[in-house]
Design a protein around this motif. Structure first.
Motif, PDB file in Angstrom:
ATOM      1  N   MET A  30       7.766  11.375  -3.398  1.00 60.19           N
ATOM      2  CA  MET A  30       7.116  10.079  -3.180  1.00 60.19           C
ATOM      3  C   MET A  30       8.112   9.104  -2.553  1.00 60.19           C
ATOM      4  O   MET A  30       9.080   8.706  -3.181  1.00 60.19           O
ATOM      5  N   VAL A  31       7.887   8.776  -1.313  1.00 64.63           N
ATOM      6  CA  VAL A  31       8.795   7.861  -0.617  1.00 64.63           C
ATOM      7  C   VAL A  31       8.178   6.468  -0.627  1.00 64.63           C
ATOM      8  O   VAL A  31       7.045   6.289  -0.190  1.00 64.63           O
ATOM      9  N   THR A  32       8.901   5.501  -1.135  1.00 59.45           N
ATOM     10  CA  THR A  32       8.365   4.145  -1.203  1.00 59.45           C
ATOM     11  C   THR A  32       9.131   3.237  -0.246  1.00 59.45           C
ATOM     12  O   THR A  32      10.079   3.664   0.425  1.00 59.45           O
ATOM     13  N   LEU A  33       8.682   1.988  -0.213  1.00 55.83           N
ATOM     14  CA  LEU A  33       9.330   1.012   0.678  1.00 55.83           C
ATOM     15  C   LEU A  33      10.809   0.866   0.353  1.00 55.83           C
ATOM     16  O   LEU A  33      11.635   0.730   1.255  1.00 55.83           O
ATOM     17  N   GLU A  34      11.144   0.932  -0.964  1.00 53.28           N
ATOM     18  CA  GLU A  34      12.543   0.768  -1.350  1.00 53.28           C
ATOM     19  C   GLU A  34      13.435   1.824  -0.718  1.00 53.28           C
ATOM     20  O   GLU A  34      14.559   1.531  -0.319  1.00 53.28           O
ATOM     21  N   HIS A  35      12.938   3.055  -0.614  1.00 47.12           N
ATOM     22  CA  HIS A  35      13.751   4.120  -0.021  1.00 47.12           C
ATOM     23  C   HIS A  35      14.119   3.773   1.419  1.00 47.12           C
ATOM     24  O   HIS A  35      15.275   3.886   1.827  1.00 47.12           O
ATOM     25  N   TYR A  36      13.093   3.335   2.181  1.00 50.09           N
ATOM     26  CA  TYR A  36      13.366   2.989   3.574  1.00 50.09           C
ATOM     27  C   TYR A  36      14.337   1.809   3.657  1.00 50.09           C
ATOM     28  O   TYR A  36      15.229   1.789   4.503  1.00 50.09           O
ATOM     29  N   LEU A  37      14.155   0.835   2.747  1.00 57.33           N
ATOM     30  CA  LEU A  37      15.022  -0.343   2.809  1.00 57.33           C
ATOM     31  C   LEU A  37      16.462   0.018   2.453  1.00 57.33           C
ATOM     32  O   LEU A  37      17.408  -0.465   3.086  1.00 57.33           O
ATOM     33  N   ILE A  38      16.629   0.896   1.434  1.00 62.35           N
ATOM     34  CA  ILE A  38      17.992   1.287   1.060  1.00 62.35           C
ATOM     35  C   ILE A  38      18.633   2.080   2.190  1.00 62.35           C
ATOM     36  O   ILE A  38      19.819   1.901   2.508  1.00 62.35           O
ATOM     37  N   LEU A  74       0.847  -1.183   0.000  1.00 66.57           N
ATOM     38  CA  LEU A  74       0.000   0.000   0.000  1.00 66.57           C
ATOM     39  C   LEU A  74       0.881   1.231   0.000  1.00 66.57           C
ATOM     40  O   LEU A  74       1.899   1.268   0.685  1.00 66.57           O
ATOM     41  N   GLU A  75       0.526   2.225  -0.794  1.00 64.61           N
ATOM     42  CA  GLU A  75       1.332   3.438  -0.840  1.00 64.61           C
ATOM     43  C   GLU A  75       1.218   4.184   0.486  1.00 64.61           C
ATOM     44  O   GLU A  75       0.238   4.058   1.215  1.00 64.61           O
ATOM     45  N   ALA A  76       2.236   5.014   0.763  1.00 64.76           N
ATOM     46  CA  ALA A  76       2.261   5.719   2.043  1.00 64.76           C
ATOM     47  C   ALA A  76       1.099   6.690   2.170  1.00 64.76           C
ATOM     48  O   ALA A  76       0.626   6.960   3.267  1.00 64.76           O
ATOM     49  N   GLU A  77       0.621   7.210   1.032  1.00 70.49           N
ATOM     50  CA  GLU A  77      -0.430   8.208   1.107  1.00 70.49           C
ATOM     51  C   GLU A  77      -1.815   7.574   1.255  1.00 70.49           C
ATOM     52  O   GLU A  77      -2.774   8.246   1.608  1.00 70.49           O
ATOM     53  N   ASP A  78      -1.915   6.290   0.948  1.00 70.97           N
ATOM     54  CA  ASP A  78      -3.212   5.631   1.074  1.00 70.97           C
ATOM     55  C   ASP A  78      -3.656   5.602   2.530  1.00 70.97           C
ATOM     56  O   ASP A  78      -2.900   5.244   3.415  1.00 70.97           O
ATOM     57  N   VAL A  79      -4.906   5.968   2.749  1.00 72.23           N
ATOM     58  CA  VAL A  79      -5.434   5.899   4.115  1.00 72.23           C
ATOM     59  C   VAL A  79      -6.199   4.598   4.231  1.00 72.23           C
ATOM     60  O   VAL A  79      -7.397   4.533   4.026  1.00 72.23           O
TER      61      VAL A  79
END
Lengths: 167, 102
Positions: free
Chosen positions: B1-9, A114-119
């Motif tokens: 846009m921060v995604t899971l990959e950013h946190y993992l890296i 789920l994207e971070a912005e999704d609530v």
């Protein structure tokens, strides 16, 4: 906004961590550690983990970093010509291989999330509910590990006192 | 846009920095700090996984709470041992702790 905070926090974290491993002075290294740990608390807030951010501040920044600073003060600054050992190139090589190997795996994997912005967080919308839910599973599903952690802390306190006692 | 990959890296970068620090520094206190940095990198990846992959179950948070406990215990014991070594040898360099070296 989130990207900006993330970029700033990661810059602080990585700079602090680099300070720890490069600076010869232990005191500056300890301050770098404090900066790095505080940045991680900011990242926890970005990840909707408010309780963990507070715990990070209290346990790491308030407890462990102060403990390390205390040890630095007690042991004093010992000046030596070299603070790094002769296997430094090998150490850097191992670390770089680890980094790029795992980074390759991370970027190749197609994460479905789920994207971070999704609530879409029915259980963890706000910080107070996060704390309540955390307590709920900690005292139901994870009660035995919790009790064991308490015993471990007691044993460690006694052991630290016994080891560090003046003979 | 921060995604899971950013946190993992980011967590992987922290882990690698801690790894190189614990391998090549001589000062035992610095080695301890590097280990703390590695633990924090792992914590970060656990929270990121928990947030993005199973946002309705906070199991990653529970793991992080237990790692906090273990880290506190580890630092307390290690610093106590460090104090004893310092009083005995007047040094906290890992190259001076060669009693068991063959």
């Amino acid at each position: 906004m989130v990207s900006l905070v993330f970029a700033g926090a990661s810059a602080v974290i990585l700079t602090g961590a680099m300070l720890v491993i490069t600076v010869p002075s232990i005191f500056v290294a300890a301050l770098g550690l404090v900066a790095s740990l505080s940045g991680i608390a900011v990242i926890y807030i970005l990840l909707d983990a408010d309780f963990l951010a507070a715990a990070q501040f209290m346990i790491y920044v308030g407890g462990i970093a102060v403990l390390i600073l205390f040890a630095v003060m007690l042991t004093g600054q010992i000046n030596r010509a070299s603070t790094i050992n002769r296997l430094m190139p090998l150490a850097i090589l191992i670390s770089v291989i680890t980094f790029f190997g795992i980074a390759y795996g991370i970027t190749r994997e197609g994460w479905r999330y789920l994207e971070a912005e999704d609530v879409l967080l029915p259980m963890v919308g706000s910080s107070s509910r996060e704390g309540r839910y955390l307590a709920d599973i900690l005292f139901n599903d994870f009660l035995l590990p919790f009790e064991l952690a308490g015993i471990l802390l007691l044993v460690a306190t006694i052991a630290a006192l016994v080891i560090a006692r003046e003979k | 846009m921060v995604t899971l990959e950013h946190y993992l890296i980011l967590s992987l970068a922290l882990f690698s920095i801690g790894l190189v620090g614990s391998l090549y520094r001589k000062n035992v206190v610095i080695i301890l700090m590097s280990i703390e940095i590695m633990l924090n990198g792992i914590n970060l990846s656990l929270v990121a996984f928990s947030r993005y992959l199973i946002p309705n179950e906070l199991v990653g948070h529970i793991f992080v709470l237990f790692i906090f406990t273990i880290a506190a215990v580890e630092v307390a014991i290690a610093l106590a041992i460090l104090m004893v070594i310092f009083y005995k040898k007047n040094s906290i360099n890992s190259s001076d702790l060669n009693l068991l070296k063959w």
